[in-house]
Design an enzyme around this catalytic site. Structure first.
Site, PDB file in Angstrom:
ATOM      1  N   ASP A 406      -9.636   2.033  -5.296  1.00 39.42           N
ATOM      2  CA  ASP A 406      -8.904   2.899  -4.380  1.00 39.42           C
ATOM      3  C   ASP A 406      -8.842   2.210  -3.019  1.00 39.42           C
ATOM      4  O   ASP A 406      -9.501   1.185  -2.784  1.00 39.42           O
ATOM      5  CB  ASP A 406      -9.643   4.239  -4.269  1.00 39.42           C
ATOM      6  CG  ASP A 406      -8.807   5.345  -3.653  1.00 39.42           C
ATOM      7  OD1 ASP A 406      -7.586   5.138  -3.480  1.00 39.42           O
ATOM      8  OD2 ASP A 406      -9.367   6.412  -3.353  1.00 39.42           O
ATOM      9  N   GLU A 409      -4.561  -0.738  -0.525  1.00 42.10           N
ATOM     10  CA  GLU A 409      -3.216  -1.102  -0.047  1.00 42.10           C
ATOM     11  C   GLU A 409      -3.206  -2.374   0.811  1.00 42.10           C
ATOM     12  O   GLU A 409      -2.167  -3.060   0.770  1.00 42.10           O
ATOM     13  CB  GLU A 409      -2.607   0.072   0.737  1.00 42.10           C
ATOM     14  CG  GLU A 409      -2.261   1.282  -0.095  1.00 42.10           C
ATOM     15  CD  GLU A 409      -3.487   2.049  -0.569  1.00 42.10           C
ATOM     16  OE1 GLU A 409      -3.437   2.635  -1.673  1.00 42.10           O
ATOM     17  OE2 GLU A 409      -4.507   2.046   0.131  1.00 42.10           O
ATOM     18  N   ASP A 483      -2.558  10.373  -3.860  1.00 40.34           N
ATOM     19  CA  ASP A 483      -3.031  11.649  -3.327  1.00 40.34           C
ATOM     20  C   ASP A 483      -1.930  12.699  -3.308  1.00 40.34           C
ATOM     21  O   ASP A 483      -1.352  13.020  -2.258  1.00 40.34           O
ATOM     22  CB  ASP A 483      -3.587  11.439  -1.916  1.00 40.34           C
ATOM     23  CG  ASP A 483      -4.842  10.583  -1.920  1.00 40.34           C
ATOM     24  OD1 ASP A 483      -5.424  10.397  -2.996  1.00 40.34           O
ATOM     25  OD2 ASP A 483      -5.222  10.085  -0.843  1.00 40.34           O
TER      26      ASP A 483
END
Length: 758
Positions: A406, A409, A483
């Site tokens: 997670d 990015e 999310d």
């Protein structure tokens, strides 16, 4: 925040000057080496070649000699032999069999013909640039041709008329159709023209890119904020053919371990070993199948990756072992941020060995994430990938076989939401800025994780889940859509997002069931579980400040309905696992839009709220609160209602009824569907029931794939693929391939024959 008020639309940009666009001009000279055509332009240079008869690659750099290097996305690219080059007065022709690429000299442009039919063309001006080194490619398209793919973008299925940009971004705010930049950047679009071809355009450029189909109805303007025009054009007969060309180039989704396609339960966070064990005990108490439970960041010691909090998880080895005995795997989260702490071994080693991302000055970049100030591994270096992968031994020695990545990015808690763009990465010797490497960071982390697990668990298929990625991410990780919220609109949006991910090569994907943030409701949880039970990745996950949403939370009535569909997932596992095997072999996704199976049916082009599971099952989920009726489009042929066995004629819309306990499921006539017996998890053996959906005018066919469910031995032939053909006279023919002798018990039931009067 002022950006959330009308201040955000102050008239400050009125009268803003338009940027100046420059053309690369004309072809000045060429060199043909027998496989690749290279040439100089008025501004810059170009190359062009065929990789296959129906795949053309070309590159243009307006600022110098064009690089022919690919990103990590590409695994198979070799110039095709046997191509002929013919230079004419105004054009250059590259000819292979019936396919011809035509390069116009003045100004430079490219088109492709097959048997003199125009299949692809750049539009005027074809290649342009700006002085701040943005590059643009303009492609002609039919104004009405739908456009698919482009990754996990929000909004409806068809992206024609949109402006789609790619910059991996951590977006916690509620996603809507204007939330264009999410966690994945996959610059691959399919322009579908049923009268001609389905054209795939893969723009392999890792800078921030944009596909503008809004400014002009008959053009697609592809823009990158750096780098070069590096384009693959794939000319398939239909969407399936084009997607197979793309996944041949970028790789297919490898067959995952079978446990990873069961039901997964998660929360941010189950904060202690005691809570994890209580959740599992309730699954067992209520006899609800479960294959995996997740550990979010609270399992760590001060959010330090590769550690456990001994106060919260005092007997973690015992916990993992006992859960495995119950058939349940444990998957912990691992983020890229490494806490700045000189007494923390991972940080210390990374600093001493130069493994973290740095500025050009050599200073290590630190950014705020969950642990506070943190350093970020430079995953672009192979030695850093190997180091990071080896750190997972703290998990694998416990028996953990899957990892969840997670925040990759990479997400940083600052105004830009990521690293400074002048941070430099070392791409195995080549220095690139974060501006170029940002969209690649997630896929390189996924590679490090996946290959690290492979090295630590010989001959064992790992499970890797990622939030961020780039084209080709399917080779390393499953993808979830980040999310989302407990909103009905997000349930609806998860369908086109998953279908477009599938048409972008990512077969193993799904959305958080019930919604991650906000508070779900009993009805929403039921409807979302109904759909989630058929998406490739099936996980219920929720945020720490929302109400819990495990199956039993809302009482027995809701629990029984949710349980019904979790159990149904396991009944369909034989069918789904077979589709996963086919995905590795063919590149085709598990979840497909109707247009993929019916590419000439115009009614399917805009269909965002129905989905095919493989070629034979169609779902029409309920996506609105209180709704018990909906219109369903049935493509040509005859369909069977899975629940009632009623026959429905296709080629028309029908109004169908679906109470809160019913997901509309339809099976195509002629299907032989393998359904498994009820089990508590995938490690239990299933008996197979073959349901034959009778057809009076064609043979009925189906297949089931089996192997040891965990190792790579299937690649050496240790598998069983059983194909069943039921003839119209009732004779059954069984054809088996593979070296594995299966012991699965099975029986056959025929549906619909009596109604046919036979």
């Amino acid at each position: 925040m002022l950006d959330d008020t009308s201040y955000a639309i102050l008239p400050s940009n009125v009268g803003k000057e338009q940027e100046t666009i420059h053309s690369v001009g004309d072809v000045q000279s060429i060199i043909w080496d027998g496989n690749v055509l290279r040439g100089k332009l008025s501004k810059g240079s170009f190359f062009i070649y065929f990789t296959e008869e129906n795949v053309l690659r070309f590159g243009v750099d307006p600022f110098g000699k064009v690089s022919e290097t690919n990103t990590i996305a590409v695994v198979k690219d070799k110039p095709l032999s046997g191509v002929q080059c013919e230079e004419k007065e105004t054009e250059i022709h590259l000819v292979y069999q019936n396919c011809k690429a035509i390069i116009c000299k003045s100004p430079f442009s490219v088109r492709v013909e097959n048997n003199n039919d125009l299949l692809f063309a750049t539009d005027s001006p074809s290649v342009t640039y700006t002085t701040d080194k943005h590059v643009m490619l303009t492609v002609h398209k039919s104004p009405d041709a739908p456009v698919y793919g482009l990754g996990e973008k929000s909004g409806f299925l068809n992206k024609n008329g949109s402006k789609i940009s790619n910059w991996n971004t951590d977006v916690f705010a509620p996603h809507n159709k204007d939330t264009v930049e999410l966690y994945q950047s996959i610059p691959f679009a399919i322009i579908h023209d049923p009268e001609q071809v389905s054209t795939g355009i893969f723009f392999d450029n890792s800078y921030r890119t944009e596909f503008d189909m809004q400014r002009y109805a008959d053009k697609m303007i592809i823009r990158a904020e750096g780098g070069v025009i590096n384009t693959y054009v794939m000319l398939g007969e239909d969407i399936k053919d084009t997607l197979q060309l793309y996944t041949k180039l970028t790789g297919t989704t490898p067959l995952p371990p079978k446990w990873s396609i069961g039901y997964h339960q998660s929360r941010y966070s189950y904060r202690s070993q005691d809570e994890v064990e209580k959740v599992v005990a309730l699954f067992k108490k209520y006899d609800i199948p479960l294959d995996c439970i997740f550990l979010d960041i609270h399992y760590m010691d001060g959010y330090r990756v590769f550690t456990f909090d001994e106060d919260r998880f005092p007997r973690v080895e015992q916990m993992v072992s006992e859960l495995k005995e119950k058939g349940i795997d444990v998957v912990p989260i691992v983020d890229p941020g490494v806490k700045q702490d000189v007494e923390y071994s991972v940080y210390k080693e990374g600093m001493l060995k130069g493994y973290f991302s740095k500025y050009l000055s050599g200073e290590v970049y630190h950014g705020e994430v969950w642990p506070g100030a943190s350093a970020f591994p430079d995953f672009f270096q192979e030695n850093v990938q190997n180091w990071w992968g080896s750190l997972h031994e703290c998990y694998t020695q416990l028996g953990i076989r899957g990892i969840w990545n997670d925040m990759n990015e990479p997400s940083v808690f600052n105004d830009t939401k990521t690293m400074d763009l002048d941070v430099m990465h070392n791409l195995d010797g080549k220095r690139i800025s974060h501006k170029e490497g940002h969209n690649l960071y997630g896929i390189y982390m996924s590679k490090a994780t996946f290959e690290g697990l492979q090295a630590l668990m010989p001959n064992t298929r790992p499970f890797s889940l990622t939030r961020a990625g780039y084209a080709g991410v399917q080779r390393y990780s499953a993808v979830w859509t980040g999310d989302n919220r407990s909103h009905w609109e997000h349930l609806e949006m998860s369908l086109p997002m998953s279908m477009n991910l599938g048409m972008s090569g990512v077969a193993f994907c799904g959305a958080d069931v019930g919604g991650f943030s906000s508070d779900t409701t009993p009805e929403l949880l039921i409807r979302w579980t109904q759909l989630g039970a058929f998406l490739p990745y099936f996980r219920n996950h929720s945020v720490q400040d929302s109400i819990y949403q495990e199956p039993w939370v809302f009482g027995e009535e809701t629990m029984m309905s949710v349980k019904k569909y979790i159990q149904l997932r396991y009944r369909f596992i034989p069918y789904l696992y077979t589709l996963f095997y086919e995905a590795e072999q063919t590149g085709l996704p598990i979840v497909r839009p109707l247009v993929m199976e019916y590419p000439s049916d115009y009614e399917t082009f805009e269909c965002s709220d129905q989905v095919m599971i493989g070629s034979n099952i169609m779902l029409a989920p309920i996506l609105r609160p209180g709704q018990t009726h909906r219109a369903v489009y049935f493509p040509e042929g005859v369909w069977y209602d899975f629940w009632t066995e009623e026959k429905i004629e296709g080629g028309a819309y029908h109004l169908v009824f679906a109470d809160i306990d019913t997901l509309p499921i339809y099976i195509k006539e002629g299907t032989v569907l393998p359904l498994g017996s009820l089990v508590n998890h995938t490690k239990e053996e299933q008996d197979i029931e073959w349901l034959v959906y009778y057809s009076s005018d064609k043979e009925m066919v189906g297949a089931v794939y089996e192997d040891d469910e965990l190792s790579y031995d299937y690649r050496e032939g240790s598998y069983s693929l059983t194909k069943i053909t039921v003839h119209k006279d009732g004779q059954i023919h069984v054809d088996k391939s593979g070296l594995l002798d299966t012991i699965v018990k099975s029986q056959v039931g025929i549906i619909g024959k009596s109604e046919a009067g036979e």
